[in-house]
Design a protein around this motif. Structure first.
Motif, mmCIF file in Angstrom:
data_model
loop_
_atom_site.group_PDB
_atom_site.id
_atom_site.type_symbol
_atom_site.label_atom_id
_atom_site.label_comp_id
_atom_site.label_asym_id
_atom_site.label_seq_id
_atom_site.Cartn_x
_atom_site.Cartn_y
_atom_site.Cartn_z
ATOM 1 N N HIS A 70 4.526 0.235 -2.891
ATOM 2 C CA HIS A 70 4.156 -0.351 -4.189
ATOM 3 C C HIS A 70 5.272 -1.216 -4.754
ATOM 4 O O HIS A 70 5.347 -1.425 -5.964
ATOM 5 N N TYR A 112 0.799 -1.226 0.000
ATOM 6 C CA TYR A 112 0.000 0.000 0.000
ATOM 7 C C TYR A 112 0.830 1.273 0.000
ATOM 8 O O TYR A 112 0.407 2.288 -0.533
ATOM 9 N N TYR A 158 -6.173 -1.506 -4.409
ATOM 10 C CA TYR A 158 -6.734 -0.289 -3.815
ATOM 11 C C TYR A 158 -8.253 -0.249 -3.938
ATOM 12 O O TYR A 158 -8.935 0.213 -3.018
ATOM 13 N N LYS A 208 -9.551 -2.551 -1.305
ATOM 14 C CA LYS A 208 -9.362 -1.938 0.013
ATOM 15 C C LYS A 208 -10.406 -0.847 0.245
ATOM 16 O O LYS A 208 -10.990 -0.752 1.325
ATOM 17 N N ALA A 252 -2.980 -7.734 0.977
ATOM 18 C CA ALA A 252 -1.600 -7.274 0.819
ATOM 19 C C ALA A 252 -0.617 -8.401 1.133
ATOM 20 O O ALA A 252 0.407 -8.538 0.462
#
Length: 142
Positions: A41, A38, A102, A105, A71
């Motif tokens: 990267h 996150y 993302y 998330k 992740a």
């Protein structure tokens, strides 16, 4: 990650005869994976060593509880590719994968959604934010 949840994973250690408080290994695995995916990267060799050496059922459970299980699997997949020789470290995560991570998330984590306005305000107030963001997504190393 919601920092308050990390307090549940604090342990007392002794380092060179000094008592200290720090994160348990299972939380370190979750934090390392979340940081690699996150924030940075990219996955470094040190991330792979941490994840592979300290991976356990408790680490997976901690990652799930802390909201970063995806992740963990993304980082471990990158580590497998690095170990197999089909990728080099540092391994920059591909943009389509990051976009999916993302999006997942954002949709699945209310705490993360709550931080988005602050992140957008930060980016909007920073000169050259677009250049910095593009650099972050395309860099090959630190």
């Amino acid at each position: 990650m919601a920092g308050g949840l990390l307090r549940d994973y604090a342990e007392d250690f002794e380092v060179e005869g000094v008592a200290v408080r720090g994160l348990a290994r299972e939380a370190e695995v979750a934090v390392a994976a979340a940081h690699a995916v996150y924030k940075e990267h990219m996955v470094l060799l040190i991330d792979c060593l941490t994840l592979e050496r300290w991976l356990s059922r408790r680490a997976v459970e901690a990652s799930r509880e802390l909201g970063v299980e995806r992740a963990l699997w993304v980082a471990l997949s990158a580590c497998r590719s690095i170990r197999a020789g089909s990728a080099e470290a540092p391994y920059r995560l591909p943009f389509p994968l990051l976009a999916g991570v993302y999006a997942e998330k954002t949709l699945g984590d209310a705490w993360f959604r709550g931080t988005l306005p602050n992140a957008l305000r930060y980016l909007a107030g920073r000169e050259g934010a677009g250049r910095v963001l593009l650099s972050r997504l395309t860099r090959r190393s630190y």
